[in-house]
Motif scaffolding. Structure first.
Motif, PDB file in Angstrom:
ATOM      1  N   GLU A 185      -7.980   2.985   0.677  1.00 49.06           N
ATOM      2  CA  GLU A 185      -6.735   2.261   0.957  1.00 49.06           C
ATOM      3  C   GLU A 185      -6.398   2.299   2.452  1.00 49.06           C
ATOM      4  O   GLU A 185      -5.942   1.301   3.015  1.00 49.06           O
ATOM      5  CB  GLU A 185      -5.574   2.856   0.139  1.00 49.06           C
ATOM      6  N   ALA A 215       7.699   6.393   5.697  1.00 47.82           N
ATOM      7  CA  ALA A 215       7.175   7.553   4.976  1.00 47.82           C
ATOM      8  C   ALA A 215       8.170   8.713   5.004  1.00 47.82           C
ATOM      9  O   ALA A 215       8.310   9.442   4.026  1.00 47.82           O
ATOM     10  CB  ALA A 215       5.838   7.991   5.578  1.00 47.82           C
ATOM     11  N   GLU A 250       1.786   8.149  11.135  1.00 50.32           N
ATOM     12  CA  GLU A 250       2.501   8.594   9.924  1.00 50.32           C
ATOM     13  C   GLU A 250       2.888   7.380   9.073  1.00 50.32           C
ATOM     14  O   GLU A 250       2.931   7.451   7.845  1.00 50.32           O
ATOM     15  CB  GLU A 250       3.743   9.377  10.321  1.00 50.32           C
ATOM     16  N   ARG A 253      -0.315   9.341   1.485  1.00 49.06           N
ATOM     17  CA  ARG A 253      -0.691   9.328   0.076  1.00 49.06           C
ATOM     18  C   ARG A 253      -1.797   8.306  -0.211  1.00 49.06           C
ATOM     19  O   ARG A 253      -2.279   8.195  -1.342  1.00 49.06           O
ATOM     20  CB  ARG A 253       0.534   9.024  -0.793  1.00 49.06           C
ATOM     21  N   TYR A 268       0.834  -1.212   0.000  1.00 45.17           N
ATOM     22  CA  TYR A 268       0.000   0.000   0.000  1.00 45.17           C
ATOM     23  C   TYR A 268       0.862   1.252   0.000  1.00 45.17           C
ATOM     24  O   TYR A 268       1.989   1.227   0.509  1.00 45.17           O
ATOM     25  CB  TYR A 268      -0.905   0.031   1.238  1.00 45.17           C
ATOM     26  N   PRO A 269       0.318   2.369  -0.553  1.00 44.41           N
ATOM     27  CA  PRO A 269       1.036   3.644  -0.420  1.00 44.41           C
ATOM     28  C   PRO A 269       1.143   4.011   1.058  1.00 44.41           C
ATOM     29  O   PRO A 269       0.356   3.533   1.868  1.00 44.41           O
ATOM     30  CB  PRO A 269       0.131   4.649  -1.146  1.00 44.41           C
ATOM     31  N   PHE A 270       2.110   4.859   1.402  1.00 42.70           N
ATOM     32  CA  PHE A 270       2.210   5.331   2.782  1.00 42.70           C
ATOM     33  C   PHE A 270       0.931   6.089   3.145  1.00 42.70           C
ATOM     34  O   PHE A 270       0.199   6.564   2.263  1.00 42.70           O
ATOM     35  CB  PHE A 270       3.426   6.236   2.948  1.00 42.70           C
TER      36      PHE A 270
END
Lengths: 355, 181
Positions: free
Chosen positions: A48, A164, A119, A43, A38-40
């Motif tokens: 998601e 991240a 984060e 983002r 997955y994206p951080f």
């Protein structure tokens, strides 16, 4: 309801029992981890983020550590309850104030907390009372190993655990100790100490205060570097400097007693006097005065009060704790009145009888 | 005061004096670090051309703006966006922007190679090859999800279906199947 339990207890780290607990309040390690697929968090889309939360919750429930933890959906909590968890150091302020799918899993001793969608997708935190970094590391490594067996962490041969923010990449580890250094503050040696810590890449920040001015003389020392050294090296970097700081603080305390006992005793007694009699008092003033009293207890200048009482009061006089105890929302003015009332009754009723 | 880049508290208050311009910045610790690293790299560019490896050293403004426009094949973040936010978009960024990130990371950590713990997956897993050197293959599903969204928008449902199957295979290989609802 979990909060009823939390309200009537205090976290293990507040007990004031660990090694060197006259100066070291707590030892903490946190690990930043992310899912590879997955994206951080910053983002990720709303969907998601929900998927990340679901994935982690479902996988965590399959680990023995996860099944022992209580999970809280932070989005579903009131502001006040999130604030309460911040004051308890179980979640970060950023985690509390964020939006979207996020949660935290906490053990009943309040030593382990797993923050989901902070984060990073997962932040594992372990917190003990006193100077106890080795035990904290062993505990958190155990938790991390259990989770990594069932969760595909984003990892890169060269860069290590991917995070991240590049300031956390590599080990993803932040090792910190919270120190109570009133004598170094009074004798004006604290800046010198900090400059020398910065030179060896350690960060210092005030615990409750803003900027570098720590409220109540509580300071957190932590590693800044996370890449290119092993976790043990990074832990030792912090662990090695703490005895030196403890020694400085003890010497400063001895100096104060030898050279200015009347003055110190006077300051401590006045602080205690205000706490016992004030009709309205801010969180900041309470913190400063409790810090003086805490030092007084440790120097044998205050009778009938234990360090653990002061530690408890440091947390219980904070805004969300006061309001949870009172059971209603209070504005700043009413909180200051309630805080003073709480302190008066705490000292009147004899302090040590509470759990 | 809040950080101008995120929701954290601003701990650093920086005043930049440029020709005829005063610019105030209020940043949290992380963003300040990224900003200051960048500023340091920029100033090195001004007064030296020793090619010491920092971002911008020996590079023209045009080259710098080209770097800013580079984007990640998976999550789509541009290097410019990263510089502004101080946060990367996905794990693949460390591969995609490796060249650009290296001097920045060297500046922060003084090192460019991880030496600590490495994840071990479940030992009972049949396929031990999933114990990772890197998790790039799994991260590639981020880009595939993006392609699915594009395919659906273009009403190319066949492509979208194939991609969904591919994702499933990769997730299965890595034991990263989504929880059944």
């Amino acid at each position: 309801m979990k909060f009823e339990v939390l309200k009537s207890s205090v976290g293990e780290w507040l007990k004031g029992t660990g090694p060197e607990s006259d100066i070291v309040m707590s030892s903490r390690v946190r690990l930043a981890r992310n899912l590879a697929q997955y994206p951080f968090v910053g983002r990720a889309s709303e969907t998601e983020r929900s998927e990340v939360e679901e994935f982690l919750r479902s996988r965590l429930s399959k680990t023995s550590v996860g099944s022992r933890l209580e999970y809280m959906d932070l989005g579903g909590l009131e502001d006040l309850d999130r604030q309460f968890l911040v004051e308890r150091q179980l979640i970060s302020r950023e985690h509390a104030d964020a939006t979207g799918a996020r949660g935290v899993a906490i053990d009943s001793a309040e030593q382990v907390s797993l923050m989901i969608n902070e984060e990073d997708h997962l932040r594992i935190q372990c917190l003990h009372s006193g100077l106890d970094l080795q035990a904290v590391w062993e505990q958190i490594r155990g938790v991390d190993k259990e989770i990594e067996a069932v969760v595909p962490y984003a990892f890169h041969e060269r860069w290590g655990y991917l995070t991240a923010c590049p300031t956390n990449v590599g080990t993803g580890i932040r090792v910190s100790v919270m120190l109570h250094l009133p004598a170094l503050v009074i004798t004006r040696q604290i800046d010198k100490v900090f400059r020398s810590l910065h030179k060896i890449s350690l960060a210092v920040r005030g615990l409750y205060g803003e900027g570098s001015q720590a409220l109540g003389d509580f300071y957190q020392i932590s590693n800044q570097i996370t890449l290119g050294r092993t976790e043990s090296e990074l832990i030792n970097q912090v662990a090695d400097v703490v005895p030196v700081l403890i020694d400085y603080e003890r010497r400063a305390r001895d100096f104060l007693l030898e050279e200015t006992e009347r003055n110190v005793h006077d300051q401590v007694s006045r602080a205690f006097g205000i706490l016992r009699t004030a009709q309205t008092i801010s969180a900041e003033e309470t913190m400063q005065l409790l810090s003086r009293v805490r030092m007084g207890v440790l120097l044998g200048l205050v009778d009938d009060l234990h360090v653990s009482d002061v530690n408890k009061l440091l947390v219980r006089t904070q805004p969300a704790h006061l309001q949870k105890m009172k059971g209603i929302d209070l504005d700043t003015k009413d909180r200051n009145i309630e805080r003073a009332r709480f302190l008066r009754s705490y000292f009147e009723s004899g302090s040590s009888d509470e759990n | 005061m809040q950080c101008q880049q995120c929701d954290k508290q601003a701990m650093f208050h920086i005043t930049e004096l440029e020709t005829g311009n005063v610019r105030e910045l209020h940043l949290c610790e992380d963003h300040a670090r990224v900003y200051l690293n960048q500023a340091e790299a920029d100033s090195q560019q001004d007064d030296s051309d020793d090619g010491s490896g920092s971002i911008g050293v020996g590079q023209t403004a045009k080259e710098l703006s080209e770097i800013d426009q580079k984007f990640c094949d998976m999550c789509g973040i541009t290097f410019f966006e990263f510089r502004n936010q101080g946060r990367l978009g996905c794990p693949h960024d460390y591969v995609q922007f490796e060249e650009e990130l290296e001097p920045l990371i060297a500046n922060i950590h003084g090192e460019v190679k991880h030496t600590g713990c490495r994840p071990k997956r479940d030992k009972s897993a049949e396929d031990q090859s999933v114990l990772p050197e890197s998790t790039e293959e799994l991260t590639s599903v981020i880009g595939m999800r993006k392609k699915i969204r594009e395919a659906v928008e273009g009403e190319d449902y066949e492509v979208a279906g194939t991609l969904r199957d591919d994702i499933k295979k990769i997730l299965h290989k890595w034991h990263a199947e989504e929880p059944t609802k």
